[in-house]
Scaffold this motif. Structure first.
Motif, short mmCIF file in Angstrom:
data_model
loop_
_atom_site.label_atom_id
_atom_site.label_comp_id
_atom_site.label_asym_id
_atom_site.label_seq_id
_atom_site.Cartn_x
_atom_site.Cartn_y
_atom_site.Cartn_z
N GLU A 145 0.83 -1.21 0.00
CA GLU A 145 0.00 0.00 0.00
C GLU A 145 0.86 1.25 0.00
O GLU A 145 0.61 2.21 -0.74
N PHE A 146 1.91 1.24 0.81
CA PHE A 146 2.80 2.40 0.87
C PHE A 146 3.56 2.58 -0.43
O PHE A 146 3.70 3.70 -0.95
N GLU A 147 4.04 1.48 -0.99
CA GLU A 147 4.79 1.54 -2.25
C GLU A 147 3.92 2.11 -3.36
O GLU A 147 4.36 2.96 -4.15
N SER A 148 2.66 1.66 -3.44
CA SER A 148 1.74 2.17 -4.46
C SER A 148 1.48 3.66 -4.27
O SER A 148 1.48 4.44 -5.23
N TRP A 149 1.29 4.06 -3.02
CA TRP A 149 1.06 5.49 -2.74
C TRP A 149 2.29 6.31 -3.13
O TRP A 149 2.17 7.40 -3.71
N LEU A 150 3.47 5.80 -2.85
CA LEU A 150 4.71 6.51 -3.14
C LEU A 150 4.87 6.76 -4.64
O LEU A 150 5.18 7.88 -5.07
N TYR A 151 4.64 5.72 -5.44
CA TYR A 151 4.86 5.84 -6.87
C TYR A 151 3.75 6.60 -7.60
O TYR A 151 3.93 7.05 -8.74
N ASN A 152 2.62 6.77 -6.96
CA ASN A 152 1.48 7.42 -7.61
C ASN A 152 1.17 8.79 -7.03
O ASN A 152 0.11 9.36 -7.31
N ASN A 153 2.07 9.31 -6.23
CA ASN A 153 1.87 10.62 -5.62
C ASN A 153 2.77 11.63 -6.32
O ASN A 153 3.95 11.76 -6.00
N CYS A 154 2.20 12.36 -7.27
CA CYS A 154 3.01 13.22 -8.13
C CYS A 154 3.56 14.46 -7.41
O CYS A 154 4.51 15.09 -7.87
N ASP A 155 2.97 14.82 -6.26
CA ASP A 155 3.42 16.01 -5.55
C ASP A 155 4.48 15.70 -4.48
O ASP A 155 4.98 16.61 -3.82
N LEU A 156 4.80 14.45 -4.31
CA LEU A 156 5.63 14.06 -3.18
C LEU A 156 7.05 14.60 -3.27
O LEU A 156 7.64 14.99 -2.26
N GLU A 157 7.61 14.65 -4.47
CA GLU A 157 8.99 15.14 -4.61
C GLU A 157 9.12 16.57 -4.12
O GLU A 157 10.09 16.92 -3.43
N SER A 158 8.13 17.41 -4.45
CA SER A 158 8.20 18.81 -4.02
C SER A 158 8.04 18.94 -2.51
O SER A 158 8.55 19.88 -1.90
N ARG A 159 7.33 17.99 -1.90
CA ARG A 159 7.13 18.03 -0.45
C ARG A 159 8.37 17.53 0.30
O ARG A 159 8.76 18.10 1.32
N LEU A 160 8.97 16.46 -0.20
CA LEU A 160 10.10 15.85 0.49
C LEU A 160 11.43 16.49 0.15
O LEU A 160 12.37 16.45 0.94
N GLY A 161 11.50 17.07 -1.03
CA GLY A 161 12.78 17.50 -1.55
C GLY A 161 13.36 16.40 -2.42
O GLY A 161 13.09 15.21 -2.20
N SER A 162 14.12 16.76 -3.42
CA SER A 162 14.61 15.79 -4.40
C SER A 162 15.45 14.69 -3.78
O SER A 162 15.30 13.51 -4.10
N ASP A 163 16.34 15.05 -2.85
CA ASP A 163 17.23 14.04 -2.27
C ASP A 163 16.44 12.98 -1.52
O ASP A 163 16.66 11.77 -1.73
N CYS A 164 15.54 13.39 -0.64
CA CYS A 164 14.74 12.43 0.12
C CYS A 164 13.87 11.59 -0.81
O CYS A 164 13.73 10.38 -0.62
#
Length: 218
Positions: free
Chosen positions: A21-40
């Motif tokens: 479930e977490f893996e699917s959410w991670l790969y399908n969340n298009c805004d996540l990079e801007s929230r976490l920062g590129s490195d994270c």
């Protein structure tokens, strides 16, 4: 979005949602990079979620960066409290007046009136050994003479840990102790920490907080 993302990550690190479930959410969340920062973000997507160490690797990628260490400890603690049935302001229906009690009895009753009848269960797999559970009785069941361990104090029981294999006590100065109930030879004292920090340590959420051996009977 940020609060939802952080909650999802905390749930995963605490074992509350499945890896897939977490893996699917991670790969399908298009805004996540801007929230976490590129490195994270790139550290996260490079994790092999088929690996049994994926939760640990996720912690390494995010703790101290996007997720604060203390934030994760407290999140785990609050989940355990909620699952046990604790809520803010909880008080036992017992009509106990603690005003004129000796300090050690008052401290024990204060804990029991808030937590009595509850069982806190470890909800995640820690990186070191911890008890499986903490059980709070609904009344004071034991008082230990501290003279047996070289201290001129009475110790009052307020909880049992690891399926009753050890007992937690408090003294008149609100110092907390752990005593092995099988052989009753070693007494450990928690130094300079709060009640909540002690519980977090016992449930495996905070390995920095330690009980120190206070006395060992020969």
């Amino acid at each position: 979005m940020e609060d939802n993302a952080k909650r999802k990550i905390l749930d995963f690190l605490s074992g509350n949602i499945a890896v897939k479930e977490f893996e699917s959410w991670l790969y399908n969340n298009c805004d996540l990079e801007s929230r976490l920062g590129s490195d994270c973000f790139f550290d996260l997507i490079n994790i092999d979620f088929n690996n049994q160490d994926c939760v640990y690797e996720t912690k390494l990628a995010l703790l101290g960066k996007y997720i604060d260490v203390e934030e994760l400890k407290n999140f785990n603690y609050q989940i355990s409290l909620k699952q046990a049935g604790w809520f803010k302001g909880r008080k036992s229906q017992q009509n106990i007046d603690t005003t004129n009690l000796k300090p050690e009895l008052k401290h024990a009753w204060d804990i029991i009136l808030e937590f009595g009848g509850l069982e806190l269960i470890r909800t995640s797999s820690p990186d070191y050994w911890t008890p499986r559970n903490i059980v709070f009785p609904e009344t004071i069941e034991r008082i230990k003479n501290g003279a047996e361990y070289g201290i001129n104090k009475e110790l009052v029981c307020f909880a049992y840990i690891d399926d009753y294999n050890a007992v937690l006590y408090v003294d008149d100065e609100k110092n907390y102790y752990q005593l092995d109930d099988i052989v009753s030879l070693e007494l450990y004292q928690l130094k300079g920490e709060t009640f909540s920090k002690m519980i977090q340590n016992l449930l495996g959420f905070d390995e920095e907080t330690k009980f120190e051996q206070f006395y060992a009977r020969s």
